[in-house]
Enzyme design. Structure first.
Site, short mmCIF file in Angstrom:
data_model
loop_
_atom_site.label_atom_id
_atom_site.label_comp_id
_atom_site.label_asym_id
_atom_site.label_seq_id
_atom_site.Cartn_x
_atom_site.Cartn_y
_atom_site.Cartn_z
N ARG A 17 42.23 82.09 102.67
CA ARG A 17 42.66 82.65 103.59
C ARG A 17 42.61 83.95 103.84
O ARG A 17 42.60 84.49 104.88
CB ARG A 17 43.02 81.01 104.98
CG ARG A 17 42.65 80.62 105.86
CD ARG A 17 43.21 82.12 106.95
NE ARG A 17 44.82 82.41 106.77
CZ ARG A 17 45.84 82.72 107.07
NH1 ARG A 17 45.67 83.69 108.18
NH2 ARG A 17 47.70 82.56 107.85
N HIS A 209 56.64 82.98 104.84
CA HIS A 209 55.51 83.25 104.91
C HIS A 209 56.31 84.98 105.07
O HIS A 209 56.37 85.98 106.04
CB HIS A 209 54.29 83.67 105.89
CG HIS A 209 54.04 84.32 105.73
ND1 HIS A 209 51.97 83.02 105.16
CD2 HIS A 209 52.92 85.27 105.78
CE1 HIS A 209 50.86 83.75 105.41
NE2 HIS A 209 51.74 85.23 105.40
N HIS A 211 55.04 88.85 103.41
CA HIS A 211 54.11 90.48 103.08
C HIS A 211 55.22 91.13 101.89
O HIS A 211 56.26 91.43 102.11
CB HIS A 211 53.72 90.77 104.12
CG HIS A 211 51.94 89.81 104.53
ND1 HIS A 211 50.37 90.34 104.61
CD2 HIS A 211 52.28 88.68 104.88
CE1 HIS A 211 50.10 89.45 104.78
NE2 HIS A 211 50.40 88.69 105.30
N CYS A 242 46.25 91.52 107.57
CA CYS A 242 46.19 90.63 108.41
C CYS A 242 44.89 92.04 109.24
O CYS A 242 45.65 93.01 109.65
CB CYS A 242 47.13 90.74 109.69
SG CYS A 242 46.93 90.50 111.45
N ASN A 251 50.11 89.43 100.63
CA ASN A 251 50.89 88.58 100.32
C ASN A 251 51.70 88.16 99.13
O ASN A 251 51.37 89.15 98.16
CB ASN A 251 50.50 87.03 100.70
CG ASN A 251 50.04 86.70 102.00
OD1 ASN A 251 50.38 86.28 102.74
ND2 ASN A 251 48.48 87.26 101.59
#
Length: 306
Positions: A17, A209, A211, A242, A251
Site C-alpha cells: 500500500r 511509522h 520514513h 506520499c 519507508n
C-alpha cells in the site's frame, strides 16, 4: 517511559500500500498478489495490502478489490486496507477484511491536501467509523499523520498530536500509530512523543511509522521500541512516499529493520533470507534497485564462516 528494548516486536508490512502508492511504475495485479504472498511466506503476519481511494488520485490502488480478493484469506495473516471515509469503509466490509487502518492528520493543510477536510473533520469521521467497525468486529488501527512535522505547516505542536490521539481513543480504537510522514523525526522527538502518547491514552497499544528521508528512520525505530512501542511499520525494499506530501521518500526497509532487530536479539518471527529474496524479486519487477541495503550485503553469519 521505558529504556529497555522488548524481546519481540510485531512488524506491519506496508509495502503493497504505502510502498507502491506513490511509485510511477504500476505493478500488475498478479505482481502485487505475488508480493503479498512472498511477504506472508517470509513470516509477516500483518500486511497492509491496499487503500480504498479514488483511483484517479492514486492509480496504483485502482485494483484494490481484485488484489484483496486473492489474498484476504491467506492463512495466519491479517490483511488490512486503508480507509479514509465512509465509502472506503463500505468497500473494506465488502472485501471481507478483518482489520482496517484510518489516517487522522495533525495539521489542517495536510488534511485538506490528503483527504479534503480538516483535522477536526477527520476526527469526526473516525467517531462514526469507529462504532461501525467495532460492530463489524474489525480490528481498528488509527495513524496520526505528520505527527513529527508537516510539509506545509512545518513544526507540529505535541499538544496538537495528543489532543487528536485522545479524541480518537474516546471514539474507540485498538491501536494508535504516530507517523513521521516526511522523515523529519529524531530519536529525542520519538521518545518525547510516545511517552506523551502513553500518558494520554494508557493501555492503548502504540505503533510507529517512519520514513527514512533524512536517514534517521532506523534510529527512530529503535527509539520507539525503547519508548514502549510494540508495533513497527516497514516496507519491502524501502519503497514508499506520499502523493500529497512533497519530498516524502521511502519507508524504512523491512529487511533492514529485521536485520537490525536480529542483531539486537529482538524477535520478529520473520525470515531475513526470505525477505532478501523477496526484495531482489521486487527489484526485478520494478526495474531498478530499491533503497534498502540488507538484500545486497553478505549475510552476517556467512562473513564469520568465510
Amino acid at each position: 517511559m521505558t529504556s529497555q528494548r522488548p524481546t519481540s516486536v510485531d512488524i506491519v508490512e506496508v509495502g503493497p500500500r504505502d510502498g507502491l502508492q506513490n511509485d510511477s511504475h504500476l505493478l500488475s495485479t498478479d505482481a502485487k498478489v505475488e508480493m503479498i504472498r512472498r511477504l506472508a511466506e517470509a513470516g509477516l503476519r500483518r500486511i497492509e495490502a491496499a487503500s480504498f481511494v479514488n483511483p484517479k488520485r492514486v492509480p496504483q490502488m485502482a485494483d484494490a478489490e481484485a488484489v484483496l480478493a486473492r489474498v484476504v484469506d491467506l492463512p495466519g495473516v491479517s490483511v488490512s486496507g486503508l480507509v479514509l471515509n465512509a465509502r472506503g469503509f463500505e468497500r473494506a466490509l465488502a472485501a471481507k477484511l478483518r482489520e482496517i487502518s484510518f489516517v487522522a492528520v495533525a495539521t489542517d493543510t495536510m488534511a485538506t491536501r490528503n483527504q479534503g477536510t480538516t483535522a477536526l473533520g477527520l476526527v469526526e469521521t473516525w467517531s462514526d467509523l469507529a462504532v461501525r467497525a467495532k460492530d463489524a468486529g474489525l480490528f481498528r488501527s488509527v495513524t496520526i499523520a505528520v505527527a513529527f512535522g508537516c510539509p506545509f505547516e512545518g513544526e507540529v505542536a505535541l499538544d496538537r498530536v495528543i489532543d487528536i490521539a485522545r479524541a480518537v481513543a474516546e471514539s474507540g480504537v485498538d491501536e494508535i500509530s504516530l507517523a513521521d510522514t516526511i522523515g523529519v523525526a529524531t530519536p529525542r522527538m520519538v521518545e518525547e512523543r510516545f511517552a506523551a502518547l502513553a500518558r494520554a491514552v494508557p493501555g492503548v497499544p502504540m505503533r510507529a511509522h517512519f520514513h527514512n528521508t533524512r536517514n534517521t528512520g532506523y534510529a527512530n525505530a529503535d527509539a520507539a521500541l525503547r519508548s514502549g512501542v510494540t508495533v513497527l511499520d516497514a516496507s519491502l525494499g524501502g519503497l514508499g512516499g506520499c502523493p500529497f506530501a512533497p519530498g516524502a521518500t521511502g519507508n524504512i526497509a523491512t529487511e533492514d529493520l529485521v536485520s537490525m532487530l536480529e542483531r539486537d536479539r529482538v524477535a520478529s518471527g520473520i525470515s531475513l533470507e526470505a525477505l532478501r529474496d523477496a526484495t531482489c524479486w521486487l527489484e526485478g519487477e520494478m526495474g531498478r534497485r530499491l533503497p534498502g541495503h540488507a538484500a545486497h550485503v553478505t549475510p552476517w553469519p556467512a562473513v564469520l564462516a568465510a
